[in-house]
Design an enzyme around this catalytic site. Structure first.
Site, PDB file in Angstrom:
ATOM      1  N   HIS A  13       0.779  -1.619  -0.220  1.00  0.00           N
ATOM      2  CA  HIS A  13      -0.193  -0.464  -0.237  1.00  0.00           C
ATOM      3  C   HIS A  13       1.476   0.996   0.231  1.00  0.00           C
ATOM      4  O   HIS A  13       0.709   1.802   0.119  1.00  0.00           O
ATOM      5  CB  HIS A  13      -0.880   0.125   1.029  1.00  0.00           C
ATOM      6  CG  HIS A  13      -2.112  -1.081   1.170  1.00  0.00           C
ATOM      7  ND1 HIS A  13      -2.000  -2.344   1.348  1.00  0.00           N
ATOM      8  CD2 HIS A  13      -2.963  -0.593   0.889  1.00  0.00           C
ATOM      9  CE1 HIS A  13      -3.006  -2.941   0.873  1.00  0.00           C
ATOM     10  NE2 HIS A  13      -4.105  -1.931   0.951  1.00  0.00           N
ATOM     11  N   ASN A  14       2.526   1.303  -0.407  1.00  0.00           N
ATOM     12  CA  ASN A  14       2.997   1.873   0.045  1.00  0.00           C
ATOM     13  C   ASN A  14       3.535   2.812  -1.431  1.00  0.00           C
ATOM     14  O   ASN A  14       3.540   2.200  -1.936  1.00  0.00           O
ATOM     15  CB  ASN A  14       4.296   1.776   0.708  1.00  0.00           C
ATOM     16  CG  ASN A  14       5.703   2.921   0.440  1.00  0.00           C
ATOM     17  OD1 ASN A  14       5.910   3.232   0.075  1.00  0.00           O
ATOM     18  ND2 ASN A  14       6.220   2.618   1.094  1.00  0.00           N
ATOM     19  N   GLY A  16       4.752   5.176  -2.663  1.00  0.00           N
ATOM     20  CA  GLY A  16       6.416   5.112  -2.777  1.00  0.00           C
ATOM     21  C   GLY A  16       7.496   3.609  -3.712  1.00  0.00           C
ATOM     22  O   GLY A  16       7.854   4.052  -4.507  1.00  0.00           O
ATOM     23  N   LYS A  17       6.733   2.305  -2.888  1.00  0.00           N
ATOM     24  CA  LYS A  17       7.018   1.999  -3.524  1.00  0.00           C
ATOM     25  C   LYS A  17       6.846   0.940  -4.841  1.00  0.00           C
ATOM     26  O   LYS A  17       7.457   0.764  -5.626  1.00  0.00           O
ATOM     27  CB  LYS A  17       6.540   0.414  -2.600  1.00  0.00           C
ATOM     28  CG  LYS A  17       7.393   0.808  -1.391  1.00  0.00           C
ATOM     29  CD  LYS A  17       7.321  -0.992  -0.083  1.00  0.00           C
ATOM     30  CE  LYS A  17       8.161  -1.047   1.081  1.00  0.00           C
ATOM     31  NZ  LYS A  17       7.231  -1.616   1.932  1.00  0.00           N
ATOM     32  N   ASP A  73       9.220  -5.956   2.140  1.00  0.00           N
ATOM     33  CA  ASP A  73       9.829  -5.642   3.174  1.00  0.00           C
ATOM     34  C   ASP A  73      10.397  -5.003   3.895  1.00  0.00           C
ATOM     35  O   ASP A  73      11.860  -5.059   2.543  1.00  0.00           O
ATOM     36  CB  ASP A  73       9.330  -6.413   3.806  1.00  0.00           C
ATOM     37  CG  ASP A  73       9.006  -5.872   6.028  1.00  0.00           C
ATOM     38  OD1 ASP A  73       7.543  -5.334   5.457  1.00  0.00           O
ATOM     39  OD2 ASP A  73       9.506  -6.253   6.363  1.00  0.00           O
ATOM     40  N   SER A  74      10.798  -3.946   3.932  1.00  0.00           N
ATOM     41  CA  SER A  74      12.023  -3.727   3.681  1.00  0.00           C
ATOM     42  C   SER A  74      11.998  -2.380   4.948  1.00  0.00           C
ATOM     43  O   SER A  74      11.376  -2.000   5.838  1.00  0.00           O
ATOM     44  CB  SER A  74      12.330  -2.536   2.203  1.00  0.00           C
ATOM     45  OG  SER A  74      10.672  -1.443   2.086  1.00  0.00           O
ATOM     46  N   TYR A 156      12.668   7.525   4.514  1.00  0.00           N
ATOM     47  CA  TYR A 156      13.630   7.695   5.112  1.00  0.00           C
ATOM     48  C   TYR A 156      15.227   8.043   4.398  1.00  0.00           C
ATOM     49  O   TYR A 156      15.824   8.844   4.766  1.00  0.00           O
ATOM     50  CB  TYR A 156      14.261   7.224   6.234  1.00  0.00           C
ATOM     51  CG  TYR A 156      13.556   6.381   7.532  1.00  0.00           C
ATOM     52  CD1 TYR A 156      13.834   7.492   8.336  1.00  0.00           C
ATOM     53  CD2 TYR A 156      12.502   5.413   6.475  1.00  0.00           C
ATOM     54  CE1 TYR A 156      12.673   6.701   9.479  1.00  0.00           C
ATOM     55  CE2 TYR A 156      11.774   4.639   8.293  1.00  0.00           C
ATOM     56  CZ  TYR A 156      11.962   5.340   9.391  1.00  0.00           C
ATOM     57  OH  TYR A 156      11.387   5.360  10.570  1.00  0.00           O
ATOM     58  N   HIS A 182      18.620  -0.593  -2.497  1.00  0.00           N
ATOM     59  CA  HIS A 182      18.368  -1.907  -1.756  1.00  0.00           C
ATOM     60  C   HIS A 182      16.998  -3.035  -2.649  1.00  0.00           C
ATOM     61  O   HIS A 182      17.203  -3.923  -3.331  1.00  0.00           O
ATOM     62  CB  HIS A 182      17.868  -2.267  -0.156  1.00  0.00           C
ATOM     63  CG  HIS A 182      17.181  -1.005  -0.241  1.00  0.00           C
ATOM     64  ND1 HIS A 182      17.116   0.486  -0.921  1.00  0.00           N
ATOM     65  CD2 HIS A 182      15.763  -0.653   0.559  1.00  0.00           C
ATOM     66  CE1 HIS A 182      16.132   1.490  -0.608  1.00  0.00           C
ATOM     67  NE2 HIS A 182      15.215   0.222   0.052  1.00  0.00           N
TER      68      HIS A 182
HETATM   69  P1  ITT Z   1       3.648  -1.852   2.323  1.00  0.00           P
HETATM   70  O1  ITT Z   1       4.164  -3.277   4.167  1.00  0.00           O
HETATM   71  O2  ITT Z   1       2.295  -1.841   2.395  1.00  0.00           O
HETATM   72  O3  ITT Z   1       4.474  -2.232   1.309  1.00  0.00           O
HETATM   73  P2  ITT Z   1       4.979   0.135   4.202  1.00  0.00           P
HETATM   74  O4  ITT Z   1       5.614   1.306   3.518  1.00  0.00           O
HETATM   75  O5  ITT Z   1       4.442  -0.546   5.647  1.00  0.00           O
HETATM   76  O6  ITT Z   1       3.909  -0.309   3.140  1.00  0.00           O
HETATM   77  P3  ITT Z   1       6.988  -1.990   5.564  1.00  0.00           P
HETATM   78  O7  ITT Z   1       6.457  -2.140   6.231  1.00  0.00           O
HETATM   79  O8  ITT Z   1       7.770  -2.572   4.229  1.00  0.00           O
HETATM   80  O9  ITT Z   1       6.612  -1.004   4.103  1.00  0.00           O
HETATM   81  O10 ITT Z   1       7.792  -0.415   5.896  1.00  0.00           O
HETATM   82  C1  ITT Z   1       9.397   0.116   5.087  1.00  0.00           C
HETATM   83  C2  ITT Z   1       9.239   0.969   5.811  1.00  0.00           C
HETATM   84  O11 ITT Z   1      10.793   1.584   5.393  1.00  0.00           O
HETATM   85  C3  ITT Z   1       9.200   2.100   4.357  1.00  0.00           C
HETATM   86  O12 ITT Z   1       7.882   3.227   5.702  1.00  0.00           O
HETATM   87  C4  ITT Z   1       9.602   3.850   4.285  1.00  0.00           C
HETATM   88  O13 ITT Z   1       9.736   4.369   5.977  1.00  0.00           O
HETATM   89  C5  ITT Z   1      11.866   2.871   5.512  1.00  0.00           C
HETATM   90  N1  ITT Z   1      11.812   2.422   4.080  1.00  0.00           N
HETATM   91  C6  ITT Z   1      11.750   1.349   3.165  1.00  0.00           C
HETATM   92  N2  ITT Z   1      12.576   1.507   1.712  1.00  0.00           N
HETATM   93  C7  ITT Z   1      12.827   2.581   1.870  1.00  0.00           C
HETATM   94  C8  ITT Z   1      13.405   3.764   0.874  1.00  0.00           C
HETATM   95  O14 ITT Z   1      13.758   3.338  -0.618  1.00  0.00           O
HETATM   96  N3  ITT Z   1      13.781   5.060   0.806  1.00  0.00           N
HETATM   97  C9  ITT Z   1      13.092   5.444   2.105  1.00  0.00           C
HETATM   98  N4  ITT Z   1      12.395   4.454   3.432  1.00  0.00           N
HETATM   99  C10 ITT Z   1      12.357   3.646   3.012  1.00  0.00           C
END
Ligand code: ITT
Length: 197
Positions: A13-14, A16-17, A73-74, A156, A182
């Protein structure tokens, strides 16, 4: 030859991803849809590893739609904080997903600590049309800066400078970040897998 997929669900749901993943995925899929497009539920991320949480999200999307699903997941892992926020990276931003707050909180925690090294990590979990599970990982090392700088990217990005660079991810064009990030690295492994499969 690359194995083309008819429909792939990006189990996230992100926004940016979605932006970072969808561009390359469009080359190998006839149709790419996100969990938000399909109004899928957001499963609770109850595991303490990126892999565990990526699998939770991919399995939920596969089960709800029947389509092959790819979850990401990141998070940001800071060495001086023993890897925090790590799997809690999203949760540090609170329910409003306010990353200004999360970055300020991080800066406060790092007060007086000279070691600013950190890495971003992504684990992609893919569930194919037959329900088989596959994992792909990517990592980028770098350093945190303060104050935040740049308007692009998400999360971030304004405080993370990848190794060998002087700009933060938020100061780079999407394709520049993609080439060293990543997520970009994990995604290339997934595309190689489709190519070989
Ligand atoms: P989904 O679970 O729906 O995919 P989320 O935002 O909750 O969305 P995560 O649980 O994987 O996703 O949380 C990862 C967080 O880490 C994400 O919200 C960012 O704040 C940070 N993050 C991951 N990749 C990043 C990137 O490329 N640049 C900046 N921040 C990042």
């Amino acid at each position: 030859m690359v194995k083309r997929l008819k429909t792939l669900v990006m189990a996230t749901h992100n926004k940016g991803k979605v932006e970072e993943l969808s561009e390359l995925l469009k080359d190998v899929c006839d149709k790419v849809v996100s969990a938000s497009d399909m109004k899928l539920s957001e499963p609770e991320e109850t595991e303490d590893s990126f892999e565990g949480n990526a699998l939770i999200k991919a399995r939920a999307a596969y089960k709800e739609t029947g389509y092959p699903a790819l979850a990401d997941d990141s998070g940001l892992c800071v060495n001086a904080l023993n890897g925090a926020p790590g799997v809690y990276s999203a949760r540090w931003a609170g329910p409003e997903k306010n990353f200004e707050t999360a970055m300020n909180f991080l800066d406060t925690k790092l007060a007086g600590m000279p070691d600013r090294s950190a890495h971003f990590k992504t684990v992609l979990a893919y569930i194919d049309e037959k329900g088989a599970e596959h994992i792909f990982e990517g990592q980028v090392d770098g350093n945190l800066i303060w104050p935040p700088s740049g308007e692009k990217g998400f999360g971030y990005d304004p405080i993370f400078v990848p190794e060998g660079e002087r700009r933060t991810f938020a100061e780079m064009e999407r394709h520049e970040k993609q080439a060293m990030s990543h997520r970009g690295k994990a995604l290339l492994k997934f595309l190689d897998f489709l190519r070989d499969g």
